[in-house]
Design a protein around this motif. Structure first.
Motif, PDB file in Angstrom:
ATOM      1  N   LEU A  26      58.687  58.319  48.513  1.00 11.35           N
ATOM      2  CA  LEU A  26      58.174  57.351  49.479  1.00 11.35           C
ATOM      3  C   LEU A  26      57.153  56.421  48.841  1.00 11.35           C
ATOM      4  N   VAL A  27      56.259  56.996  48.042  1.00 12.35           N
ATOM      5  CA  VAL A  27      55.248  56.163  47.381  1.00 12.35           C
ATOM      6  C   VAL A  27      55.912  55.197  46.408  1.00 12.35           C
ATOM      7  N   LEU A  28      56.858  55.681  45.630  1.00 10.59           N
ATOM      8  CA  LEU A  28      57.548  54.823  44.671  1.00 10.59           C
ATOM      9  C   LEU A  28      58.320  53.713  45.378  1.00 10.59           C
ATOM     10  N   ALA A  29      58.975  54.066  46.483  1.00  8.60           N
ATOM     11  CA  ALA A  29      59.701  53.043  47.237  1.00  8.60           C
ATOM     12  C   ALA A  29      58.749  51.991  47.790  1.00  8.60           C
ATOM     13  N   VAL A  31      55.859  51.092  46.523  1.00  8.78           N
ATOM     14  CA  VAL A  31      55.391  50.264  45.408  1.00  8.78           C
ATOM     15  C   VAL A  31      56.452  49.253  45.002  1.00  8.78           C
ATOM     16  N   MET A  32      57.703  49.690  44.925  1.00  9.08           N
ATOM     17  CA  MET A  32      58.784  48.783  44.531  1.00  9.08           C
ATOM     18  C   MET A  32      58.977  47.668  45.556  1.00  9.08           C
ATOM     19  N   ILE A  33      58.916  48.021  46.852  1.00  8.08           N
ATOM     20  CA  ILE A  33      59.068  46.999  47.895  1.00  8.08           C
ATOM     21  C   ILE A  33      57.904  46.012  47.848  1.00  8.08           C
ATOM     22  N   ALA A  34      56.689  46.524  47.645  1.00  6.35           N
ATOM     23  CA  ALA A  34      55.529  45.639  47.577  1.00  6.35           C
ATOM     24  C   ALA A  34      55.627  44.690  46.385  1.00  6.35           C
ATOM     25  N   ARG A  35      56.037  45.209  45.215  1.00  2.00           N
ATOM     26  CA  ARG A  35      56.185  44.355  44.035  1.00  2.00           C
ATOM     27  C   ARG A  35      57.249  43.284  44.252  1.00  2.00           C
ATOM     28  N   ARG A  36      58.344  43.654  44.908  1.00  2.00           N
ATOM     29  CA  ARG A  36      59.408  42.674  45.156  1.00  2.00           C
ATOM     30  C   ARG A  36      58.935  41.582  46.122  1.00  2.00           C
ATOM     31  N   ASN A  37      58.235  41.997  47.202  1.00  4.40           N
ATOM     32  CA  ASN A  37      57.740  41.009  48.154  1.00  4.40           C
ATOM     33  C   ASN A  37      56.715  40.083  47.520  1.00  4.40           C
ATOM     34  N   LEU A  38      55.833  40.638  46.676  1.00  2.00           N
ATOM     35  CA  LEU A  38      54.845  39.798  46.002  1.00  2.00           C
ATOM     36  C   LEU A  38      55.517  38.829  45.037  1.00  2.00           C
ATOM     37  N   ALA A  39      56.554  39.311  44.341  1.00  2.00           N
ATOM     38  CA  ALA A  39      57.260  38.430  43.404  1.00  2.00           C
ATOM     39  C   ALA A  39      57.970  37.299  44.142  1.00  2.00           C
ATOM     40  N   GLU A  40      58.533  37.585  45.318  1.00  2.00           N
ATOM     41  CA  GLU A  40      59.195  36.535  46.096  1.00  2.00           C
ATOM     42  C   GLU A  40      58.208  35.476  46.571  1.00  2.00           C
ATOM     43  N   GLN A  41      56.964  35.860  46.808  1.00  5.89           N
ATOM     44  CA  GLN A  41      55.944  34.905  47.243  1.00  5.89           C
ATOM     45  C   GLN A  41      55.201  34.266  46.076  1.00  5.89           C
ATOM     46  N   GLY A  42      55.583  34.590  44.866  1.00  4.88           N
ATOM     47  CA  GLY A  42      54.949  33.998  43.700  1.00  4.88           C
ATOM     48  C   GLY A  42      53.592  34.571  43.378  1.00  4.88           C
ATOM     49  N   ILE A  43      53.298  35.780  43.846  1.00  2.00           N
ATOM     50  CA  ILE A  43      52.005  36.419  43.607  1.00  2.00           C
ATOM     51  C   ILE A  43      52.175  37.473  42.529  1.00  2.00           C
ATOM     52  N   THR A  44      51.423  37.339  41.476  1.00  5.82           N
ATOM     53  CA  THR A  44      51.493  38.314  40.384  1.00  5.82           C
ATOM     54  C   THR A  44      50.560  39.480  40.676  1.00  5.82           C
ATOM     55  N   SER A  45      50.994  40.684  40.351  1.00  9.36           N
ATOM     56  CA  SER A  45      50.171  41.865  40.559  1.00  9.36           C
ATOM     57  C   SER A  45      49.536  42.283  39.246  1.00  9.36           C
ATOM     58  N   GLY A  46      48.500  43.111  39.366  1.00 10.73           N
ATOM     59  CA  GLY A  46      47.782  43.563  38.181  1.00 10.73           C
ATOM     60  C   GLY A  46      46.296  43.289  38.309  1.00 10.73           C
ATOM     61  N   PHE A  47      45.553  43.755  37.324  1.00 10.77           N
ATOM     62  CA  PHE A  47      44.096  43.632  37.358  1.00 10.77           C
ATOM     63  C   PHE A  47      43.572  42.655  36.303  1.00 10.77           C
ATOM     64  N   ASP A  48      44.429  41.762  35.820  1.00  9.05           N
ATOM     65  CA  ASP A  48      43.967  40.763  34.857  1.00  9.05           C
ATOM     66  C   ASP A  48      42.980  39.783  35.478  1.00  9.05           C
ATOM     67  N   PHE A  49      43.043  39.631  36.805  1.00 10.64           N
ATOM     68  CA  PHE A  49      42.143  38.679  37.460  1.00 10.64           C
ATOM     69  C   PHE A  49      40.676  39.096  37.340  1.00 10.64           C
ATOM     70  N   LEU A  50      40.412  40.378  37.063  1.00  6.92           N
ATOM     71  CA  LEU A  50      39.031  40.844  36.966  1.00  6.92           C
ATOM     72  C   LEU A  50      38.253  40.140  35.862  1.00  6.92           C
ATOM     73  N   TYR A  51      38.947  39.600  34.870  1.00  5.42           N
ATOM     74  CA  TYR A  51      38.284  38.953  33.742  1.00  5.42           C
ATOM     75  C   TYR A  51      38.265  37.434  33.862  1.00  5.42           C
ATOM     76  N   LYS A  52      38.719  36.921  35.001  1.00  5.23           N
ATOM     77  CA  LYS A  52      38.701  35.477  35.233  1.00  5.23           C
ATOM     78  C   LYS A  52      37.412  35.066  35.943  1.00  5.23           C
ATOM     79  N   SER A  53      37.029  33.812  35.772  1.00  2.97           N
ATOM     80  CA  SER A  53      35.827  33.297  36.420  1.00  2.97           C
ATOM     81  C   SER A  53      36.067  33.136  37.914  1.00  2.97           C
ATOM     82  N   THR A  54      35.060  33.446  38.713  1.00  8.41           N
ATOM     83  CA  THR A  54      35.217  33.377  40.165  1.00  8.41           C
ATOM     84  C   THR A  54      35.130  31.945  40.690  1.00  8.41           C
ATOM     85  N   GLY A  55      34.152  31.180  40.202  1.00  5.14           N
ATOM     86  CA  GLY A  55      33.967  29.818  40.696  1.00  5.14           C
ATOM     87  C   GLY A  55      33.137  29.722  41.954  1.00  5.14           C
TER      88      GLY A  55
END
Length: 387
Positions: A26-29, A31-55
């Motif tokens: 259930l957890v894996l499903a 996660v996979m559904i969330a990643r697919r929905n985010l990809a369809e909306q053009g939203i990248t997942s991950g924690f790389d944003f933590l090192y970006k400037s806030t502004g």
């Protein structure tokens, strides 16, 4: 195979494997559904944003901050602001609750009436309404030109201005640690079994420990003093605003007062219940030994009441820490508001909420662990049978 299934232990093991596997699937499903929905909306997942400037900037911070700092630094600032607000709120709520709780158990009828009135009023008004009430009062105080002043402290609608020491950040942190040690050290010296002196004869050692810790704090402040500047920076009116000193914004003041008053009403009932749990026979036995009322209170009633209060008090403290999230209602930049701003600016909703949950889980579990350790240390040893 059939013979294995007839074994109770094998069947239990298979059921557990099936249960855990189903949860993992259930957890894996999810996660996979969330990643697919985010990809369809053009939203990248991950924690790389933590090192970006806030502004963007924050209105209150105990650490230096600019709009060019990364997100992880703002998360750290939010956690520190939450811990600072929670520490001040818990300390004030404990003081208020102890005073009101003692009034509720007093033999004076007027004190009991006042304590009960306080509890009945402030415990039944929602916390968010009290936050709005105190925020409205604080923001309607006089302007900086007509500020209320006493001993270098200025009270205005823009906040509370306090004299600030001209001390380096590292030296100030070390001095705070030394002051905390001055509070903790005598308690530890009075209870440790590593000293050969009896417990009742350690007063001189405890006073020496307090004096040594305070002396270390004084030396650190003197050494860490910024050159060519006075020891204290007093706030003063310059133009239409106040300059210098340390400013406590109205948002912080309103939250601290609301948490203290609201939390104090619950802690008062915990204190009252703790003292009511002390048996009359123990108090009468202490009085029959010729102890004064003050020694009966400090040596008999208070220790026994603390043992009854501590487990419930720990739960109340954990709840009050979570109540600091009310700061978003008045614009205080606590951990919750930093996460909300991060979601609005970066779009990393799942990651930000995960960081929020992990942060509060760490804070509350740490607080619960400390109280569990204290509760274990002061618990009466041995088996106690109650009929």
């Amino acid at each position: 195979m059939v013979s294995l299934l007839r074994n109770q232990k094998v069947r239990n093991a298979l059921l557990q494997v099936f249960y855990v596997g189903s949860l993992a699937a259930l957890v894996l499903a999810g996660v996979m559904i969330a990643r697919r929905n985010l990809a369809e909306q053009g939203i990248t997942s991950g924690f790389d944003f933590l090192y970006k400037s806030t502004g963007w900037d924050v209105s209150f911070s105990l650490l230096p901050v600019t709009a060019n700092d990364p997100y992880w630094w703002f998360f750290l600032i939010g956690i520190i602001n939450t811990l600072f607000l929670g520490s001040i709120g818990l300390m004030m709520a404990t003081i208020v609750g102890t005073v009101v709780g003692l009034a509720r158990t007093s033999s004076n009828e007027l004190a009991r009436l006042l304590g009960r009135t306080y509890v009945d009023i402030f415990r039944n008004i929602p916390l968010i309404l009290q936050v709005f009430f105190w925020y409205a009062i604080i923001t309607h105080l006089p302007t900086p030109r007509a500020a209320h002043e006493a001993w270098g402290v200025l009270l205005t609608s823009r906040g509370l201005y306090l004299p600030a020491p001209n001390i380096g950040g590292v030296a100030m942190a070390l001095a705070i640690v030394a002051v905390i040690a001055a509070v903790v050290l005598p308690v530890w010296l009075g209870r440790t079994s590593r000293l050969s002196q009896p417990v009742g004869e350690r007063l001189a050692i405890q006073l020496a420990g307090v004096a040594a810790a305070l002396a270390c704090a004084a030396v650190i402040l003197i050494v860490g003093r910024l050159p060519d500047l006075p020891l204290l920076d007093f706030p003063a009116l310059q133009g239409l605003n106040l300059k210098g000193g340390f400013r406590i914004p109205p948002e912080f003041s309103a939250l601290a007062v609301a948490i203290a008053i609201y939390g104090g009403s619950y802690i008062a009932e915990i204190v009252r219940g703790g003292f009511k749990a002390v048996g009359k026979g123990q108090v009468e036995a202490a009085l029959s030994l010729g102890l004064s009322p003050w020694r009966v209170f400090t040596l008999v009633k208070l220790p026994l009441a603390l043992r009854a209060m501590l487990p419930i008090l720990a739960n109340q403290y954990v709840w009050l820490i979570k109540a600091t999230t009310m700061g978003i209602a008045v614009g205080f930049t606590d951990f919750f508001m930093i996460v909300a701003l991060t979601i609005n600016h970066s779009g990393q909703t799942l990651e930000a909420i995960g960081i929020l949950m992990a942060g509060f889980l760490t804070i509350n579990l740490s607080l619960a662990a400390v109280f569990n350790r204290i509760n274990k240390a002061i618990a009466l040893k041995g088996n106690q049978l109650r009929g």
